[in-house]
Design a protein around this motif. Structure first.
Motif, PDB file in Angstrom:
ATOM      1  N   SER A 196      58.221 -28.901 -53.483  1.00  0.00           N
ATOM      2  CA  SER A 196      57.215 -27.845 -53.565  1.00  0.00           C
ATOM      3  C   SER A 196      56.262 -27.835 -52.379  1.00  0.00           C
ATOM      4  O   SER A 196      55.509 -26.871 -52.209  1.00  0.00           O
ATOM      5  N   GLN A 197      56.260 -28.906 -51.583  1.00  0.00           N
ATOM      6  CA  GLN A 197      55.347 -28.969 -50.445  1.00  0.00           C
ATOM      7  C   GLN A 197      55.820 -28.038 -49.332  1.00  0.00           C
ATOM      8  O   GLN A 197      57.020 -27.807 -49.173  1.00  0.00           O
ATOM      9  N   PRO A 198      54.880 -27.509 -48.541  1.00  0.00           N
ATOM     10  CA  PRO A 198      55.257 -26.527 -47.514  1.00  0.00           C
ATOM     11  C   PRO A 198      56.340 -27.008 -46.558  1.00  0.00           C
ATOM     12  O   PRO A 198      57.277 -26.257 -46.257  1.00  0.00           O
ATOM     13  N   ASP A 199      56.247 -28.255 -46.067  1.00  0.00           N
ATOM     14  CA  ASP A 199      57.280 -28.690 -45.127  1.00  0.00           C
ATOM     15  C   ASP A 199      58.596 -28.973 -45.836  1.00  0.00           C
ATOM     16  O   ASP A 199      59.671 -28.864 -45.239  1.00  0.00           O
ATOM     17  N   TRP A 253      64.065 -26.951 -46.315  1.00  0.00           N
ATOM     18  CA  TRP A 253      65.173 -26.434 -47.120  1.00  0.00           C
ATOM     19  C   TRP A 253      65.606 -25.067 -46.613  1.00  0.00           C
ATOM     20  O   TRP A 253      66.797 -24.774 -46.522  1.00  0.00           O
ATOM     21  N   ARG A 254      64.635 -24.211 -46.290  1.00  0.00           N
ATOM     22  CA  ARG A 254      64.969 -22.888 -45.758  1.00  0.00           C
ATOM     23  C   ARG A 254      65.756 -23.008 -44.458  1.00  0.00           C
ATOM     24  O   ARG A 254      66.723 -22.282 -44.227  1.00  0.00           O
ATOM     25  N   LEU A 255      65.319 -23.916 -43.604  1.00  0.00           N
ATOM     26  CA  LEU A 255      65.995 -24.122 -42.327  1.00  0.00           C
ATOM     27  C   LEU A 255      67.448 -24.534 -42.549  1.00  0.00           C
ATOM     28  O   LEU A 255      68.362 -23.971 -41.931  1.00  0.00           O
ATOM     29  N   ASP A 306      59.022 -24.144 -37.735  1.00  0.00           N
ATOM     30  CA  ASP A 306      58.401 -22.829 -37.519  1.00  0.00           C
ATOM     31  C   ASP A 306      59.374 -21.814 -36.935  1.00  0.00           C
ATOM     32  O   ASP A 306      59.339 -20.630 -37.298  1.00  0.00           O
ATOM     33  N   ARG A 307      60.241 -22.257 -36.029  1.00  0.00           N
ATOM     34  CA  ARG A 307      61.080 -21.324 -35.283  1.00  0.00           C
ATOM     35  C   ARG A 307      62.552 -21.386 -35.681  1.00  0.00           C
ATOM     36  O   ARG A 307      63.314 -20.458 -35.420  1.00  0.00           O
ATOM     37  N   GLY A 308      62.972 -22.517 -36.257  1.00  0.00           N
ATOM     38  CA  GLY A 308      64.368 -22.671 -36.640  1.00  0.00           C
ATOM     39  C   GLY A 308      65.129 -23.555 -35.663  1.00  0.00           C
ATOM     40  O   GLY A 308      64.637 -23.912 -34.586  1.00  0.00           O
ATOM     41  N   TYR A 309      66.340 -23.900 -36.048  1.00  0.00           N
ATOM     42  CA  TYR A 309      67.162 -24.801 -35.237  1.00  0.00           C
ATOM     43  C   TYR A 309      67.670 -24.108 -33.979  1.00  0.00           C
ATOM     44  O   TYR A 309      67.582 -24.651 -32.876  1.00  0.00           O
ATOM     45  N   ALA A 310      68.193 -22.898 -34.135  1.00  0.00           N
ATOM     46  CA  ALA A 310      68.782 -22.201 -32.993  1.00  0.00           C
ATOM     47  C   ALA A 310      67.748 -21.918 -31.914  1.00  0.00           C
ATOM     48  O   ALA A 310      68.041 -22.004 -30.717  1.00  0.00           O
ATOM     49  N   ALA A 311      66.522 -21.577 -32.332  1.00  0.00           N
ATOM     50  CA  ALA A 311      65.491 -21.186 -31.371  1.00  0.00           C
ATOM     51  C   ALA A 311      64.790 -22.376 -30.732  1.00  0.00           C
ATOM     52  O   ALA A 311      63.982 -22.196 -29.809  1.00  0.00           O
ATOM     53  N   ALA A 321      69.537 -21.679 -44.050  1.00  0.00           N
ATOM     54  CA  ALA A 321      69.725 -20.538 -43.160  1.00  0.00           C
ATOM     55  C   ALA A 321      70.684 -20.831 -42.010  1.00  0.00           C
ATOM     56  O   ALA A 321      71.410 -19.942 -41.563  1.00  0.00           O
ATOM     57  N   GLU A 322      70.711 -22.073 -41.530  1.00  0.00           N
ATOM     58  CA  GLU A 322      71.388 -22.326 -40.263  1.00  0.00           C
ATOM     59  C   GLU A 322      72.630 -23.217 -40.359  1.00  0.00           C
ATOM     60  O   GLU A 322      73.343 -23.384 -39.372  1.00  0.00           O
ATOM     61  N   SER A 323      72.903 -23.774 -41.537  1.00  0.00           N
ATOM     62  CA  SER A 323      74.050 -24.686 -41.645  1.00  0.00           C
ATOM     63  C   SER A 323      75.383 -23.991 -41.412  1.00  0.00           C
ATOM     64  O   SER A 323      76.334 -24.616 -40.940  1.00  0.00           O
TER      65      SER A 323
END
Length: 212
Positions: A108-111, A116-118, A34-39, A121-123
């Motif tokens: 395709s599942q939400p998690d 994947w977005r996480l 929900d918040r990301g790795y950094a947060a 975005a953060e790698s």
């Protein structure tokens, strides 16, 4: 940290300790996705979970170790499913279709999309994110598929163009659809999954299948 300070394996924990560990992983999973790795921070998780810092650190020595446990948790059922797909006796095309369907459904599942977005975005800022995800999830999928492909090569059903490269090619075809969903170009529910699966497996077999 020396060997004496290493945490026991999950199997060595008491039922109560296993419950506590599972609660930590569940809270971390929600926070990371929900918040990301950094947060996400260990101190922030303590506010959610309660308890002492010493207790939290007795289960996970770092945020990286906790993130690895979350990826393990997020992908556990998927990894079991693809192993079942690849180990169940069947025709080559049928097995590849079943594998790719499971792969696409998971993406395709939400998690799956959130994970994947996480990672995407953060790698770049946190290389450990991509490294952990590859080791725990993407690399596991590639290796499992490559092992199956190698069996088919050895049985004379597929040309040998390097089993791991062949596995990466097949999974890479499906990731293009995932990217379109991440960008909001296509619905996130994977509506056209079945058609894509058969199309990509067909491409793969036209490239590598040997005549009977």
């Amino acid at each position: 940290m020396n060997d004496a300070a290493k945490q026991p394996s999950e199997q060595d924990l008491t039922p109560r300790q296993q419950e506590r560990r599972a609660a930590i992983v569940a809270a971390a999973r929600r926070s990371f996705l929900d918040r990301g790795y950094a947060a996400t921070s260990m101190s922030g998780l303590l506010k959610t979970l309660g308890g002492s810092k010493a207790t939290l650190w007795s289960y996970f020595r770092s945020k990286e170790e906790l993130f690895a446990a979350v990826i393990e948790d997020v992908t556990a059922s998927f990894r079991q499913q693809i192993e079942t797909d690849l180990l169940t006796p069947g025709e080559l095309e049928e097995t590849l279709v079943n594998f790719c369907r499971s792969f696409m459904n998971r993406l395709s599942q939400p998690d799956g999309v959130a994970t994947w977005r996480l990672v995407m975005a953060e790698s770049s800022r946190f290389p450990e994110v991509g490294q952990i995800f590859y080791r725990q999830a993407a690399g596991h999928v590639e290796r499992a598929l490559a092992a199956y492909i190698q069996q088919q090569i050895d049985a004379g059903r597929l040309r040998d163009e390097g089993a791991l490269d062949m596995a990466r090619l097949l999974t890479g075809m499906h990731k293009a659809g995932l990217h379109r969903r991440l960008w909001g170009v296509e619905p996130a529910d994977g509506t056209d999954t079945q058609a894509e699966v058969h199309r990509f497996v067909g491409y793969f077999l036209r490239l590598f299948a040997l005549p009977h």
